[in-house]
Motif scaffolding. Structure first.
Motif, PDB file in Angstrom:
ATOM      1  N   SER A  56      25.236  46.908  33.658  1.00 42.37           N
ATOM      2  CA  SER A  56      25.295  45.115  34.687  1.00 42.37           C
ATOM      3  C   SER A  56      23.986  45.745  35.152  1.00 42.37           C
ATOM      4  O   SER A  56      23.816  44.208  35.308  1.00 42.37           O
ATOM      5  CB  SER A  56      26.278  45.966  35.917  1.00 42.37           C
TER       6      SER A  56
ATOM      7  N   SER B 287      31.219  39.392  39.287  1.00 45.81           N
ATOM      8  CA  SER B 287      30.848  40.458  39.858  1.00 45.81           C
ATOM      9  C   SER B 287      29.275  41.119  39.924  1.00 45.81           C
ATOM     10  O   SER B 287      28.496  41.006  40.214  1.00 45.81           O
ATOM     11  CB  SER B 287      31.832  41.636  39.280  1.00 45.81           C
ATOM     12  N   GLU B 288      29.748  41.985  41.514  1.00 45.10           N
ATOM     13  CA  GLU B 288      28.610  43.133  41.591  1.00 45.10           C
ATOM     14  C   GLU B 288      28.865  44.690  41.135  1.00 45.10           C
ATOM     15  O   GLU B 288      30.101  45.190  41.679  1.00 45.10           O
ATOM     16  CB  GLU B 288      28.196  43.182  42.767  1.00 45.10           C
TER      17      GLU B 288
ATOM     18  N   THR C 139      31.997  39.257  43.343  1.00 48.26           N
ATOM     19  CA  THR C 139      31.366  38.380  44.139  1.00 48.26           C
ATOM     20  C   THR C 139      31.233  38.222  44.785  1.00 48.26           C
ATOM     21  O   THR C 139      32.131  37.242  44.476  1.00 48.26           O
ATOM     22  CB  THR C 139      29.306  38.815  43.089  1.00 48.26           C
ATOM     23  N   GLU C 140      30.611  38.022  45.510  1.00 48.00           N
ATOM     24  CA  GLU C 140      30.832  36.668  46.722  1.00 48.00           C
ATOM     25  C   GLU C 140      30.339  34.981  46.471  1.00 48.00           C
ATOM     26  O   GLU C 140      31.423  34.078  46.464  1.00 48.00           O
ATOM     27  CB  GLU C 140      29.822  37.340  48.289  1.00 48.00           C
ATOM     28  N   HIS C 141      29.648  34.947  45.482  1.00 44.85           N
ATOM     29  CA  HIS C 141      28.840  34.014  44.528  1.00 44.85           C
ATOM     30  C   HIS C 141      28.509  33.811  43.872  1.00 44.85           C
ATOM     31  O   HIS C 141      28.053  34.964  42.781  1.00 44.85           O
ATOM     32  CB  HIS C 141      27.606  33.446  45.782  1.00 44.85           C
TER      33      HIS C 141
ATOM     34  N   HIS D 135      25.239  34.647  41.990  1.00 44.87           N
ATOM     35  CA  HIS D 135      24.471  35.777  42.655  1.00 44.87           C
ATOM     36  C   HIS D 135      25.221  36.992  41.823  1.00 44.87           C
ATOM     37  O   HIS D 135      24.723  38.358  42.536  1.00 44.87           O
ATOM     38  CB  HIS D 135      24.837  35.770  43.909  1.00 44.87           C
ATOM     39  N   CYS D 136      25.760  36.843  41.072  1.00 41.60           N
ATOM     40  CA  CYS D 136      26.567  37.468  40.227  1.00 41.60           C
ATOM     41  C   CYS D 136      25.667  38.749  39.681  1.00 41.60           C
ATOM     42  O   CYS D 136      24.333  38.361  38.498  1.00 41.60           O
ATOM     43  CB  CYS D 136      27.985  37.973  39.392  1.00 41.60           C
TER      44      CYS D 136
ATOM     45  N   SER E  96      35.688  34.260  41.235  1.00 34.71           N
ATOM     46  CA  SER E  96      35.027  34.574  41.772  1.00 34.71           C
ATOM     47  C   SER E  96      35.125  34.446  43.041  1.00 34.71           C
ATOM     48  O   SER E  96      36.216  34.462  43.595  1.00 34.71           O
ATOM     49  CB  SER E  96      33.127  33.767  41.324  1.00 34.71           C
TER      50      SER E  96
ATOM     51  N   SER F 255      38.455  38.727  45.797  1.00 41.77           N
ATOM     52  CA  SER F 255      37.738  39.997  46.901  1.00 41.77           C
ATOM     53  C   SER F 255      38.108  41.244  45.846  1.00 41.77           C
ATOM     54  O   SER F 255      39.241  41.069  44.988  1.00 41.77           O
ATOM     55  CB  SER F 255      37.979  39.313  47.766  1.00 41.77           C
TER      56      SER F 255
END
Length: 398
Positions: free
Chosen positions: A11, A287-288, A293-295, A298-299, A342, A365
């Motif tokens: 990652s 993903s994070e 990931t929420e956005h 922004h992953c 997402s 989620s």
């Protein structure tokens, strides 16, 4: 190493001295070969009829018009040539080894086709045996094979591990028998496949019953079957139940398995045909690490899942290459992604994905793999969670 290092190199985009990439053990198929589908036939223990099922599967698919082949990975206990009545020896050239064709055109490669005498023992240690299996894949010229069946040795040792890591197995069939002890053994084989991300097509129970020719009744010689319990425990399909049939045993002993008469494996053949028809779907989850990931923009990374027949066959994680507006949709399209999952995504990015024929699922989620499994099961639908006019608007893929 960064102060914020989480030890998950997949990652991370930093090029540091501590970077550890996952090792790739895959072996390339001979450049003159062509194999469409590879099916492993496994068992947790010996004596359940795994080689018999392998032979019958190859014959069944061959009768349906497919070019089939058998890679006999049971190096120290090869029995495939005997079942097919093959007595010749494999030959080769500077280009590679040539498998021997059976009477009906099934390609076979086995250790016994290389030994001077069929009764000569193979007294090799594990690494050499594993190396031979890889050579059967890399050095043998498999010509236009539709379905290759790999007859595995029993257990979860070196050879199954080598096959799962080195050869692109599309799925495995686990062979079992009615004894209760087999339940534990099958669980081991199933768990190994799950650990290696190898799809399990289902279970075949051999020696399930004996049909008396005098009264046409079924007798359970080895006791009650436990296959339904095993299947339910691992959420697997029961593909077939094979009887104890003296005619099949006689056919194997005489090298005439290609003449066996029976339709027990027809349901398996239909599933394999669907696999042959169905295309691979590649799903990217923003993903994070392992979580959705929420956005979208922004992953930290994308978890990429290759799926076939509604099962995950391969997965990898790649770092997010950048947040430049409009870049990520093109980047994922170039990777051959068919579906993007997402938490939320900008409307502009969704439009770009749609223009490229890529399905977008937003509103997801939790764990990335679980989200993909839910999508494949039809339980995950897009909620329309588009990122509109908030502080991340320019970074959510627009």
């Amino acid at each position: 190493m960064s102060e914020n290092c989480n030890q998950n190199c997949s990652s991370c985009g930093d090029d540091c001295a501590e970077r550890k990439e996952p090792m790739d053990f895959s072996e390339k198929l001979n450049e003159l070969s062509s194999v469409k589908k590879v099916i492993g036939v496994v068992s947790g223990k010996g004596g359940v009829g795994k080689s018999l099922v392998t032979s019958m599967l190859a014959v069944t698919m061959n009768r349906r018009g497919y070019h089939t082949a058998i890679l006999d990975a049971d190096i120290t206990g090869p029995s495939i040539p005997k079942a097919f009545g093959i007595k010749g020896k494999a030959t080769g050239s500077e280009l590679g080894l040539f498998p021997i064709k059976s009477k009906t055109g099934i390609d076979v490669m086995s250790t016994n086709l290389l030994l001077e005498k069929d009764t000569d023992p193979v007294v090799w240690r594990g690494p050499i045996i594993a190396g031979m299996v890889k050579q059967f894949w890399t050095d043998v010229i498999w010509n236009e094979v539709d379905f290759m069946f790999i007859d595995m040795p029993p257990g979860t040792g070196d050879v199954p591990l080598t096959v799962f890591q080195s050869i692109p197995v599309d799925g495995i069939i686990i062979v079992t028998s009615p004894q209760e002890l087999v339940s534990m053994i099958v669980s081991k084989a199933a768990k190994m496949a799950e650990m290696m991300n190898i799809p399990i097509i289902g279970l075949v129970e051999n020696m399930s019953y004996f049909k008396c020719p005098d009264n046409d009744k079924d007798y359970k010689i080895f006791g009650d079957s436990h296959i339904e319990e095993i299947a339910e425990k691992h959420k697997l399909k029961v593909l077939a139940k094979l009887p104890i049939d003296p005619k099949i045993s006689a056919a194997c002993d005489k090298g005439m398995i290609e003449l066996y008469d029976g339709t027990w494996l027809d349901p398996v053949a239909k599933i394999l045909e669907k696999m042959e028809e169905k295309e691979m779907i590649k799903i990217a989850v923003a993903s994070e690490n392992e979580m959705v990931t929420e956005h979208f923009g922004h992953c930290v990374n994308f978890n990429i899942f290759e799926t076939q027949n509604d099962q995950i066959v391969k997965s990898e994680s790649i770092a997010n290459p950048g947040h430049k507006p409009g870049f990520l949709p093109n980047f994922l399209n170039d990777m051959g992604v068919n579906v993007v999952v997402s938490g939320g995504m900008g409307g502009g990015a969704i439009d770009i994905f749609n223009e490229k024929g890529i399905e977008v699922i937003v509103g997801a989620s939790g764990n990335a793999k679980a989200a993909v499994e839910a999508y494949l099961a039809g339980a995950l639908k897009s909620t329309g969670s588009i990122c509109h006019e908030h502080q991340h608007h320019d970074e959510c893929g627009n």
